[in-house]
Design a protein around this motif. Sequence first.
Motif, mmCIF file in Angstrom:
data_model
loop_
_atom_site.group_PDB
_atom_site.id
_atom_site.type_symbol
_atom_site.label_atom_id
_atom_site.label_comp_id
_atom_site.label_asym_id
_atom_site.label_seq_id
_atom_site.Cartn_x
_atom_site.Cartn_y
_atom_site.Cartn_z
ATOM 1 N N MET A 13 0.850 -1.195 0.000
ATOM 2 C CA MET A 13 0.000 0.000 0.000
ATOM 3 C C MET A 13 0.886 1.246 0.000
ATOM 4 O O MET A 13 1.764 1.404 0.858
ATOM 5 C CB MET A 13 -0.927 -0.001 1.206
ATOM 6 C CG MET A 13 -1.808 -1.245 1.320
ATOM 7 S SD MET A 13 -2.806 -1.586 -0.163
ATOM 8 C CE MET A 13 -3.907 -0.178 -0.134
ATOM 9 N N VAL A 14 0.670 2.090 -0.967
ATOM 10 C CA VAL A 14 1.429 3.336 -1.120
ATOM 11 C C VAL A 14 0.438 4.489 -0.983
ATOM 12 O O VAL A 14 -0.519 4.584 -1.758
ATOM 13 C CB VAL A 14 2.149 3.388 -2.480
ATOM 14 C CG1 VAL A 14 2.911 4.693 -2.636
ATOM 15 C CG2 VAL A 14 3.081 2.194 -2.635
ATOM 16 N N TRP A 25 12.654 -2.188 -1.912
ATOM 17 C CA TRP A 25 13.149 -1.196 -2.879
ATOM 18 C C TRP A 25 12.243 0.030 -2.900
ATOM 19 O O TRP A 25 12.716 1.171 -2.956
ATOM 20 C CB TRP A 25 13.222 -1.836 -4.259
ATOM 21 C CG TRP A 25 14.069 -1.074 -5.243
ATOM 22 C CD1 TRP A 25 15.405 -1.168 -5.426
ATOM 23 C CD2 TRP A 25 13.613 -0.097 -6.184
ATOM 24 N NE1 TRP A 25 15.819 -0.322 -6.422
ATOM 25 C CE2 TRP A 25 14.740 0.355 -6.909
ATOM 26 C CE3 TRP A 25 12.362 0.439 -6.498
ATOM 27 C CZ2 TRP A 25 14.650 1.304 -7.910
ATOM 28 C CZ3 TRP A 25 12.280 1.393 -7.498
ATOM 29 C CH2 TRP A 25 13.416 1.816 -8.191
ATOM 30 N N LEU A 26 10.934 -0.197 -2.837
ATOM 31 C CA LEU A 26 10.003 0.940 -2.787
ATOM 32 C C LEU A 26 10.187 1.731 -1.498
ATOM 33 O O LEU A 26 10.170 2.970 -1.509
ATOM 34 C CB LEU A 26 8.563 0.441 -2.901
ATOM 35 C CG LEU A 26 8.135 -0.101 -4.274
ATOM 36 C CD1 LEU A 26 6.738 -0.696 -4.210
ATOM 37 C CD2 LEU A 26 8.198 0.999 -5.334
ATOM 38 N N GLU A 27 10.355 1.035 -0.378
ATOM 39 C CA GLU A 27 10.595 1.732 0.889
ATOM 40 C C GLU A 27 11.844 2.599 0.811
ATOM 41 O O GLU A 27 11.859 3.739 1.288
ATOM 42 C CB GLU A 27 10.751 0.714 2.021
ATOM 43 C CG GLU A 27 9.458 0.088 2.497
ATOM 44 C CD GLU A 27 9.680 -0.851 3.658
ATOM 45 O OE1 GLU A 27 8.841 -0.885 4.568
ATOM 46 O OE2 GLU A 27 10.703 -1.582 3.657
ATOM 47 N N PRO A 37 9.804 9.121 -0.611
ATOM 48 C CA PRO A 37 10.068 10.351 0.151
ATOM 49 C C PRO A 37 9.347 10.300 1.500
ATOM 50 O O PRO A 37 8.494 9.437 1.738
ATOM 51 C CB PRO A 37 9.490 11.448 -0.754
ATOM 52 C CG PRO A 37 8.440 10.762 -1.555
ATOM 53 C CD PRO A 37 8.929 9.364 -1.772
ATOM 54 N N GLU A 38 9.679 11.223 2.386
ATOM 55 C CA GLU A 38 9.129 11.214 3.738
ATOM 56 C C GLU A 38 7.617 11.361 3.761
ATOM 57 O O GLU A 38 6.951 10.872 4.683
ATOM 58 C CB GLU A 38 9.772 12.335 4.563
ATOM 59 C CG GLU A 38 11.246 12.104 4.881
ATOM 60 C CD GLU A 38 11.815 13.189 5.778
ATOM 61 O OE1 GLU A 38 11.041 14.112 6.148
ATOM 62 O OE2 GLU A 38 13.010 13.123 6.108
ATOM 63 N N THR A 39 7.048 12.007 2.770
ATOM 64 C CA THR A 39 5.592 12.239 2.779
ATOM 65 C C THR A 39 4.798 11.023 2.316
ATOM 66 O O THR A 39 3.564 11.025 2.399
ATOM 67 C CB THR A 39 5.245 13.416 1.858
ATOM 68 O OG1 THR A 39 5.688 13.113 0.519
ATOM 69 C CG2 THR A 39 5.898 14.695 2.354
ATOM 70 N N SER A 66 2.235 10.570 -3.571
ATOM 71 C CA SER A 66 2.271 9.144 -3.926
ATOM 72 C C SER A 66 2.315 8.942 -5.434
ATOM 73 O O SER A 66 3.065 8.103 -5.946
ATOM 74 C CB SER A 66 1.056 8.417 -3.343
ATOM 75 O OG SER A 66 1.090 8.416 -1.953
ATOM 76 N N GLN A 67 1.502 9.712 -6.150
ATOM 77 C CA GLN A 67 1.466 9.533 -7.603
ATOM 78 C C GLN A 67 2.816 9.882 -8.237
ATOM 79 O O GLN A 67 3.342 9.156 -9.071
ATOM 80 C CB GLN A 67 0.349 10.390 -8.208
ATOM 81 C CG GLN A 67 0.096 10.100 -9.683
ATOM 82 C CD GLN A 67 0.949 10.942 -10.606
ATOM 83 O OE1 GLN A 67 1.246 12.097 -10.292
ATOM 84 N NE2 GLN A 67 1.361 10.376 -11.734
#
Length: 850
Positions: free
Chosen positions: A537-538, A604-606, A610-612, A543-544
């Motif tokens: 979940m992102v 890899w996604l983690e 970015p922090e937001t 996010s986009q």
Amino acid sequence: MSTEAPPSQADTVIIGAGAVGCSVAYHLTELGAEDVTVIDQGPLPVTGGSSVHAPGIMFQTSPSKIQTKAAHYTSRLLSDAGVYDEVGGIELARSEDRMDFLRRRKEWATSYGLPEPELLSPEEVTDHLPMVDEDEILGGYYSPTDGRVDGIAALQWYIGESSADFYGSTEVTDLDVSGGEIQAVETDKGRIECGRCVIATNNWGYQTGQLAGLDLPIAPVEHQYVVTEPMSELADAGSSVGDNTTGLDVPGERSIAEYMSEGPHQPVGRDQDHSLYFRTHGDSLGMGSYNHETLSVDPEAMGKNSEERQASVRGFTEEHWTQPTHRNRDKSAKQAFDELLPATRDVDYEVTENGIFVFTPDGMPAVGETAQVDNLWTALAIWWTHSGGYGRILAEWMENGTPRLPSGPVDTGGIHVRRFEPHAGEKDYFVDRGAKRYEQVYSIVEPRWQPDDHRRLRTSPFYHQEKELGAEFYQSGGWESPQYYESNADLVDRYEDQIPEQDGWQGINRSQIEAAEHLHTRENVSMFDMTSFSSIMVSGEGSQGFLQRVCSNDVDIDVGQVRYSLLLNEGGGILADVTVVRLDDEEYMVTTGGGNSPGIHGGWLEDHAPETVSVNIEEGAKSTIGLWGPKSRLLLQRCTDADVTDDGFPYFRAKQMYVGEVPVIALRVSYVGELGWELWTPTEYGQRLWETLWEAGQDLDVRPMGGGALSSMRLEKGFRLWGTDIDTDSNPFEAGLPFAVDMDTDFVGKEALESAKADGIDNRITPLTLDGSSDIMLSGRPVLKDGEAIGYVQAGDYGYSIGESIAYTYVPSEHAEAGTSVQIQCEGETYDATVRDEPLFDPGREKLLR
């Protein structure tokens, strides 16, 4: 090399100055890295680890491409350095099963580019190895570039050629980790602040990881080796024993390092039928044995070196040499050697040892940046055989973001330290699994072999229903996943004329029920347990934009839209294929496979978020059913008020809806090329989801479907499987996935793809079908054109719907045109095959879109 205290700061600190640590240091500095410091608890270069008690034998051929490539690179590097004896290697067969295995070795060697592999007759074996009793063998496999590395000389060469700074007799006491990243290495000689750190301590890998709060699954195991007294049969070779370690500080018994530095003059040999290997040491003979019960060592009790003791060597246990204690061998090491090498029967031994080296739960190395600690890398469970190659791979990865050898990018899925499942760090688990891998080192492991220990660790909510239906469970990532169901045995009679028999090696651990489930799904409706697959979940502000940066395709999509995309590394290699679902303006669900995918792809996604942006890897948090087949819409519509018509729920769209009382995220996607949906629900609802669909579909002949059917169905449709058909050693254009790349967007790896496209795509993936044979082709087997290897089988299965045997391969572009005739070598036979256009099944997508 320095005897001074290490510096207080370094850009890179490498812990461990054995074969692997030295290789990483050498390759990092060769690539331009500066300010690299290497430390080891032992003296230099004889550190006291397995690099100096190992006999240095290098057999390059493996069923694993990356292992073979890493080994060959190592042999060329060390040969050029003048520290490698290229005497060749011969693997012997003392049984018909082993002779079949050696034919596989030759096929793997041909596939992966080893030079001049050859099968030998017994007479040809003894021409090379005159001490072998010709009557005891059926033949051999010869690899002329196999040989032996002089461990001490190689370490000296690495240290001398690298611009890194090396410090021996320096013990690491702690790793300072804060803010989720490595800050410093604490030693008994002071603190070293660093930007990044590499753990290359092999036998001490678990202990070193613990200093950073990591449970690295590195299991030490004892292994036996002896060196005979000088033998008259080898008198012509002479000896320099007594001079090999002169002037060097050697922990423990000097004779071990002394004899290991003595080179061979005959090919190195292996008797895998009895878990043995051997080589000459000048005028003496060295003999190694895995032929004993596994002698696991507590990873927390490795101890330290001293003048009297080399911590990685234990006392020789004679009973394990003279008694048959290996549960799969009926003779002891000594008995088997006495038969194979009769001249050794009554000789005395000058050196004996139980040397320690390590295994992971799956027997492969643990390489890469850890998930828990940024800039903390590992290079563990690596032997001399592969040390040069993995040093180069890791250095390229650290410096340039793309793991590669000079021959090109490599697939890291099978070696990545992040591949291990959450339970793998539990000590009993990884010690037991490491022991099993030790036991299997020279065993012939059957296709689709399954372990029998540490089972039922992870089960889906459907497990009990599946068990009642007679599921044959395979374990992957700790999950119990059905391969087929005995309850579907009646389908075999229904489809008997479409299911060819599979004999020999190809038929082992394979059931005709898998084929029947395939054919039933094409005609009716089936339920597939996808719980081992993972959702990520992102969400959050940006996010986009974040997903647009890491995804190769355009993910600026509408809410409820689904898009297939790739994650690429900086070199354009395929790190993952994913499905991206937009649930809300700043909320996405990214789905990926099971096994090692959550750790590698989610990690890899983690790392890049970015922090937001929040990235939540929901491994096990959702249960998923694949509902597939021409009757799937009828069944699903019975269970929901949502509109699931083609107009109301088009292909590659998503809905949040209810199935019965169960809330699901439904995706209209299908990995088998049929009408269907993936239904994702929180795990606590999983059992009710299964029950609802199952009860509603009884009059439709709904059936459970296992992984065997999935494999053959996806190959018919040409759907890719990460880690099998696509991985980090292929780019999207080579992999036939240009539709998953939008070059008008900006994403990681784009620059590399632009260069690749400009240079031209030299290799392409293509399906082959066999001409007149229904045999299943096995992975790693060579594809030939006019007698020359042009590729190898990535994946193979029988296409029960199209009535042809399918093999997927990458071949040079000039051979990728449909209609091109090629051959495949598999299990000692040569098959005629033809290049085909894809997809082989339903090219108009009528079944998917109906």
